[in-house]
Design an enzyme around this catalytic site. Structure first.
Site, mmCIF file in Angstrom:
data_model
loop_
_atom_site.group_PDB
_atom_site.id
_atom_site.type_symbol
_atom_site.label_atom_id
_atom_site.label_comp_id
_atom_site.label_asym_id
_atom_site.label_seq_id
_atom_site.Cartn_x
_atom_site.Cartn_y
_atom_site.Cartn_z
ATOM 1 N N ASP A 80 32.572 39.600 41.048
ATOM 2 C CA ASP A 80 33.661 38.951 40.219
ATOM 3 C C ASP A 80 33.405 39.426 38.793
ATOM 4 O O ASP A 80 32.660 39.761 38.347
ATOM 5 C CB ASP A 80 33.836 37.384 40.604
ATOM 6 C CG ASP A 80 35.384 37.076 40.252
ATOM 7 O OD1 ASP A 80 36.038 37.603 39.544
ATOM 8 O OD2 ASP A 80 35.759 35.954 40.789
HETATM 9 C C1 BGC Z 1 39.093 36.387 39.172
HETATM 10 C C2 BGC Z 1 39.235 37.252 40.755
HETATM 11 C C3 BGC Z 1 40.199 38.245 40.040
HETATM 12 C C4 BGC Z 1 39.163 39.073 39.125
HETATM 13 C C5 BGC Z 1 40.034 40.242 38.491
HETATM 14 C C6 BGC Z 1 38.393 37.125 38.147
HETATM 15 O O1 BGC Z 1 38.528 36.156 37.101
HETATM 16 O O2 BGC Z 1 38.070 35.233 40.007
HETATM 17 O O3 BGC Z 1 39.913 36.846 41.588
HETATM 18 O O4 BGC Z 1 40.329 39.466 41.297
HETATM 19 O O5 BGC Z 1 39.131 38.058 37.942
HETATM 20 O O6 BGC Z 1 41.237 40.195 37.655
#
Ligand code: BGC
Length: 691
Positions: free
Chosen positions: A235
């Site tokens: 993530d």
């Molecule tokens: C989120 C993800 C997301 C990623 C990219 C993170 O803060 O938890 O779900 O895909 O950011 O934007």
């Protein structure tokens, strides 16, 4: 062969080039390496439409963004989960992929299949359900749909990201059995039924170890047990020590880590990581890049049409809106007779149709269907009066007067209520501290229901809310965050052009739970309740249910009959079983019913949920029409995770197969006996067979 090609390139690469592969070029792109003809892959959030972001060093495509028009905003996952329609999840995925293609995006960072441990989690609207099977199957439908159009997916957030409060530091303490049966199970179901090109790890720690560094999760479970062959991506910002992550089984760090070379060469020198492990991570990323770029050659099956995208969003939304209550069948509104309607609440115009955070979609306002306008379109001859009542989140000073003095001849009061406008109460990084709507809204709803008949409460929330003084409201519709076509889909339901068929994908309780260790002590949160979330908990605390899991009304009625299980009702190891039942539409409108199959162990000596959802099917029936519905079950559907054996185990004994219209409206029950030779635990081998 793809593997050979990957191997040859990795062998030819130097250390710096491998490092370039292992982290992003920017925030959302992989590195293109011209020397080896390696293309760049563009990613985007997800899951309900495209979030366009602009970064200074992003390629040309992003600079050309024209926000006007924007991308399609589909209903959020909690809504889609409430459709209980796997093909609809597929259709949504395929439509979303079309937007991706238009935007030159090769991977959409979705779907999220985390369980809803508590309704407080600010991101519950991004997750399908409180049930692992429903969640995993809807997730699989979505993945298959997106990938069928040549766009990749990322199954997230693996695992136990069940609260947003302190998601980047909290340690989720979960016992092995609850993990395997509940928190990991939706991922397993999704991976059994689909093959996403990537899996995204979660921010939090699991049993003391960051998910990004968790070898148990990323290698022992994901790779060795489930045989997942795709790429594991972090993530965004979930990596704390890239060398520990690679050791654990992570392949790819996002966003760009400028120090990756130094960090990995230090780890090599210190002997905490081998070149082989770095090669494996780089190879996994390269395989992902090749796979996705090959997939992206898939030609669209038809020309892109923004109108068509909108129509799909509308169709999906209308299957997700859930009719919770309809006393005296006051809905649908008869277009031919109704002359005067009062529309109350600013959500009728400032519609809440998506949540906040990374899932926010860049949609042009001209594509958003406004409920008030759509209601007017349905009955142009009628008098429709709008009273916003609340401005900028605060009650109008005259709410009491306005509601009390409404004309007596309004045939319907359509009361719109929901979260504060623009996704600031259900969003990433925050949890909801209060599950009630604002007091001023509740007072106005209650007043309206005391003074008037035919009040329809229309709730715009992405997840469960708690009722407050809504007892006298005769009709309640849960609209969810239903995407850009929210208004037209709602109008279709209100006036009966579409018969509601949504069923709650999560329990709506009447009181907040106080027994959970939530949100933890700042460092850790202990899942002492084990798997007892959602209906697994509420089945034992039925007095706390407002509307149960699986509940949703229709304008027609369905009759269930003839559950049939093949003889003998006795199953042996690795068995499969096909059973059926009949469903008939006994009303005078066509409609869709979700037939839900639960299994309830009867002789268990282990602690188990009273019942668990194992299959469901959504079927369309014309008035008077009947259909036979078939379900295939196998031994695994009866098993629990045994922590001594470290594997799934089926207890010998009786099981009730329950088929119903909701988790608390079981219409048919049949009992079978499962005879497991390997079960040393309970009944004597000659336990009676049951008819
Ligand atoms: C989120 C993800 C997301 C990623 C990219 C993170 O803060 O938890 O779900 O895909 O950011 O934007």
């Amino acid at each position: 062969m793809l593997e050979d090609k990957v191997k040859a390139v990795i062998t030819a690469m130097d250390f710096d080039e491998k490092c370039m592969l292992i982290t992003g070029a920017t925030s959302l792109e992989t590195s293109a390496i011209e020397k080896y003809d390696i293309p760049q892959i563009n990613m985007s959030d997800g899951p309900h439409g495209i979030r366009r972001l602009i970064f200074p060093n992003m390629p040309e495509r992003s600079q050309k963004i024209n926000i006007k028009g924007g991308d399609t905003c589909f209903p959020t996952a909690s809504a889609v989960g409430s459709s209980w329609n796997k093909s609809l999840a597929y259709q949504l995925g395929a439509a979303l992929a079309k937007d991706c293609k238009e935007e030159n995006i090769q991977v959409i960072l979705a779907p999220g299949v985390n369980m809803k441990r508590t309704p407080h989690c600010g991101r519950n609207f991004e997750y399908f359900s409180e049930d692992p099977y429903l969640s995993g199957m809807m997730g699989a439908g979505f993945i298959n749909g997106v990938q069928s159009e040549g766009v990749g997916t990322s199954l997230k957030h693996f695992a136990a990201n069940n609260q947003e409060i302190q998601r980047g530091s909290i340690n989720a303490e979960i016992d092995e059995r609850s993990l395997r049966e509940y928190y990991l199970r939706p991922f397993e179901y999704a991976l059994e039924n689909a093959d996403p090109v990537s899996v995204m790890c979660a921010y939090n720690k699991l049993n003391g170890i960051w998910c990004s560094e968790n070898r148990y999760l990323l290698t022992e479970i994901l790779r060795d047990t489930w045989h997942y062959k795709g790429m594991v991506i972090s993530d965004w910002g979930a990596v704390h020590d890239i060398s520990k992550c690679i050791y654990a089984g992570l392949d790819y760090e996002m966003p760009h880590n400028p120090q990756i070379k130094e960090l990995l060469s230090e780890a090599l020198k210190a002997g905490t990581l081998t070149m082989e492990q770095i090669d494996n991570a780089a190879a996994s990323v390269l395989k992902f890049i090749y796979t996705v770029s090959e997939m992206s050659r898939t030609q669209p099956k038809e020309a892109y049409s923004r109108d068509n995208q909108h129509n799909i969003a509308r169709e999906i939304a209308s299957e997700t809106i859930t009719l919770l209550r309809n006393d005296n069948n006051i809905l649908p509104i008869d277009k031919t007779k109704c002359k005067k309607i009062a529309v109350l609440g600013r959500h009728a115009v400032d519609v809440m149709f998506m949540g906040g955070g990374s899932s926010k979609v860049t949609v042009g306002s001209e594509n958003v269907d406004i409920p008030l306008d759509e209601i007017k379109k349905k009955i142009p001859e009628a008098q429709i009066d709008y009273f916003p009542l609340f401005q900028d989140g605060f009650r109008d000073v005259n709410v009491v007067d306005t509601v009390s003095n409404l004309d007596d001849d309004y045939e319907y009061i359509l009361f719109f209520a929901g979260d504060n406008y623009c996704g600031d109460s259900e969003t990433e990084d925050y949890d909801r501290d209060n599950l009630y709507l604002p007091n001023y809204m509740n007072s106005a709803i209650s007043l309206a229901s005391e003074k008037k008949k035919n009040v329809v409460l229309i709730l715009q929330t992405g997840a469960a809310v708690l009722p407050r003084r809504w007892e006298k409201v005769p009709a309640i519709l849960q609209m969810w965050y239903s995407g850009e076509a929210a208004g037209s889909a709602l109008a279709d339901i209100l006036f009966g052009d579409v018969n509601p068929s949504g069923k709650l994908s999560e329990t709506f309780m009447n009181i907040d739970r106080t027994d959970l260790d939530y949100p933890g002590d700042g460092k850790k949160v202990c899942y002492n309740e084990k798997w007892n979330s959602g209906y697994r908990y509420y089945d034992k605390h039925a007095d706390q249910i407002w509307f149960p899991f699986g509940h949703g009304l229709s304008y027609t009625a369905f009759e269930y009959s003839d559950i049939s299980i093949p003889e003998p009702h006795r199953c042996r190891d690795n068995f499969t079983l096909t059973l059926s039942c009949k469903i008939k539409n006994i009303g005078d409108r066509s409609g869709k019913e979700v037939v839900q199959l639960y299994i309830a162990p009867q002789d268990n000596i282990t602690d188990r949920p009273l019942k668990e959802l194992k299959r469901f099917e959504k079927i369309a029936l014309e008035p008077g029409e009947g259909k036979e519905v078939f379900f295939d079950l196998n031994e695994r559907d009866f098993a629990y995770y045994n922590t001594c054996l470290h594997s799934w185990h089926t207890e010998r004994g009786h099981y009730d197969i329950m088929i119903g219209s909701s988790s608390r409206d079981i219409r048919l029950v049949s009992r079978i006996f499962v005879d497991n030779e390997k079960d040393y635990t309970i009944l004597p081998k000659n336990a009676p067979m049951l008819a």
